[in-house]
Scaffold this active site. Structure first.
Site, short mmCIF file in Angstrom:
data_model
loop_
_atom_site.label_atom_id
_atom_site.label_comp_id
_atom_site.label_asym_id
_atom_site.label_seq_id
_atom_site.Cartn_x
_atom_site.Cartn_y
_atom_site.Cartn_z
N ASP A 174 0.85 -1.19 0.00
CA ASP A 174 0.00 0.00 0.00
C ASP A 174 0.89 1.24 0.00
O ASP A 174 1.84 1.34 0.79
CB ASP A 174 -0.91 0.00 1.23
CG ASP A 174 -1.88 1.18 1.21
OD1 ASP A 174 -2.88 1.10 0.49
OD2 ASP A 174 -1.61 2.16 1.92
N ILE A 175 0.59 2.20 -0.89
CA ILE A 175 1.35 3.45 -0.93
C ILE A 175 1.00 4.26 0.31
O ILE A 175 -0.18 4.50 0.60
CB ILE A 175 1.04 4.25 -2.20
CG1 ILE A 175 1.39 3.42 -3.45
CG2 ILE A 175 1.81 5.57 -2.21
CD1 ILE A 175 1.03 4.11 -4.76
N GLU A 217 -4.69 2.34 -4.38
CA GLU A 217 -3.23 2.44 -4.30
C GLU A 217 -2.62 1.18 -3.68
O GLU A 217 -1.49 1.18 -3.22
CB GLU A 217 -2.83 3.66 -3.46
CG GLU A 217 -3.21 3.61 -2.00
CD GLU A 217 -4.60 4.16 -1.71
OE1 GLU A 217 -4.85 4.58 -0.56
OE2 GLU A 217 -5.44 4.19 -2.63
#
Length: 298
Positions: A174-175, A217
Site C-alpha cells: 500500500d502506498i 493504491e
C-alpha cells in the site's frame, strides 16, 4: 423508396475477413492473456529467450515443443502440428500426453504448469480478442494484472503447491499517505505515480512472480516456491527502490514510500482469501508501526 442494396464493405474488406489467423493464448501461467500469432514459419515453445514463445515456467525445457505449419494444397489451407521436442515434463493436449498432435480450434496445450489455448480467428476476431483480452486481464493504468485475473492465476498456483508440497508467499503493498499526495499535487500526479509503481514492481520481481493491482493504491504479488523469509528480502529490495525512486511530474518531485505485509502458504492459509487476510493484517501492523516498512507473519 430506394431499393438499392446496402454496401457493408469493400471487396478488400471481405477478403481480409476471410483470411484466418492461428494464435496461442496463455490461459494459465506467467503472462496470462498474452496472444502469440502463428505465421507460416514453425513456432518453438520453451523457457529459452531464443524460443518464439518464451514461457516463464521452471517446469518446461529450454525448447519444449514446436508447432509445425503444414500447407495442405488440396484444401488450400494451413494445418498445425504440435510436436514434443523430447521435453523432460512432456506435452499435453486437452489433458492427454502426446508426442504429436494435429491441432484443432480450441485445443488446450499444457507445458509444465502453463496452459495455452490454440485458436483460429479471422482478422477482426483476432484484433477484437487482443483489445478485449487486455482490458479484461490487465489494469489500464499500471499494466499489472487485474485482481480478478490474479485470482484465476494464483488459485491454480496454490493447487500446484498443494500437489508439490511447496511454499508460496503473498505480498500486500500500500502506498503510504496516498490521499495526501492527491490532495497536495492533484489526481494527475497520483495517476502518474500509480503508473510508475506498476513498472517498478515488475522490474523488481522475477519473471514467474504474479503481480496485480489490488485496488486503488494497493498492490498484491504472489511469489511461487518462496518462503516468507525469502519474500521478506524481495519485499525489502522493492521497498527501498520505491523510496529511492524520483517520481517527477510537471517538474515537481514527489517522494513515495510503501508499506508491505507478507503471508505464506500453507502456514498462514490454504486459500487465497485466507492468505490475503493474513498479509493484509501484517500490512496494517506495518502502517501502525510507522509505515515504509515490511512485516511478515510470525
Amino acid at each position: 423508396m430506394d431499393n438499392d442494396p446496402t454496401v457493408i464493405g469493400t471487396k478488400a474488406d471481405i477478403e481480409n475477413l476471410e483470411k484466418i489467423y492461428a494464435s496461442l493464448i496463455i490461459l494459465h501461467g506467467d503472462g496470462i492473456g498474452t496472444q502469440f500469432d502463428i505465421r507460416r514459419n514453425d513456432l518453438n515453445i520453451g523457457l529459452s529467450s531464443d524460443a518464439d514463445v518464451m514461457v516463464s515456467d521452471k517446469r518446461i525445457s529450454r525448447f519444449h515443443a514446436k508447432i509445425k505449419v503444414i500447407y495442405d494444397h488440396d484444401r488450400k489451407q494451413s494445418l498445425y502440428e504440435l510436436l514434443d521436442l523430447d521435453s523432460t515434463n512432456h506435452v499435453y493436449v486437452n489433458g492427454k500426453q502426446t508426442r504429436d498432435h494435429l491441432l484443432h480450434d480450441g485445443d488446450k496445450i499444457q507445458v509444465g504448469d502453463t496452459i495455452l489455448k490454440f485458436v483460429i480467428q479471422d482478422k477482426i476476431e483476432a484484433k477484437f480478442h487482443l483489445d478485449i483480452q487486455r482490458k479484461i486481464e490487465y489494469d489500464d493504468l499500471t499494466s499489472l494484472l487485474t485482481y480478478e485475473s490474479f485470482k484465476t492465476a494464483v488459485c491454480r498456483e496454490l493447487e500446484t503447491s498443494r500437489d508439490k508440497n511447496s511454499r508460496n508467499s503473498l505480498l500486500m503493498m500500500d502506498i503510504d499517505d496516498f490521499k495526501k499526495v492527491n490532495d497536495t499535487y492533484g489526481h494527475l500526479t497520483g495517476s502518474y505515480i500509480l503508473e510508475k509503481m506498476g513498472s517498478i514492481i515488475k522490474n523488481n520481481i522475477r519473471q514467474f512472480d504474479v503481480p496485480a493491482r489490488y485496488g486503488g493504491e494497493e498492490f498484491i504479488t504472489c511469489l511461487p516456491d518462496t518462503s516468507k523469509h525469502e519474500a521478506f528480502h524481495s519485499a525489502e529490495r522493492l521497498r527501498k527502490n520505491i523510496a529511492g525512486h524520483d517520481f517527477i511530474y510537471n517538474n515537481t518531485e514527489v517522494k513515495i514510500t510503501v508499506s508491505i505485509g507478507i503471508s505464506q502458504f500453507p502456514e498462514n492459509g490454504l486459500t487465497l482469501e485466507e492468505l490475503v487476510n493474513s498479509a493484509d493484517y501484517m500490512l496494517y501492523k506495518a502502517k501502525k508501526e510507522g509505515k515504509n516498512r515490511v512485516y511478515i507473519t510470525d
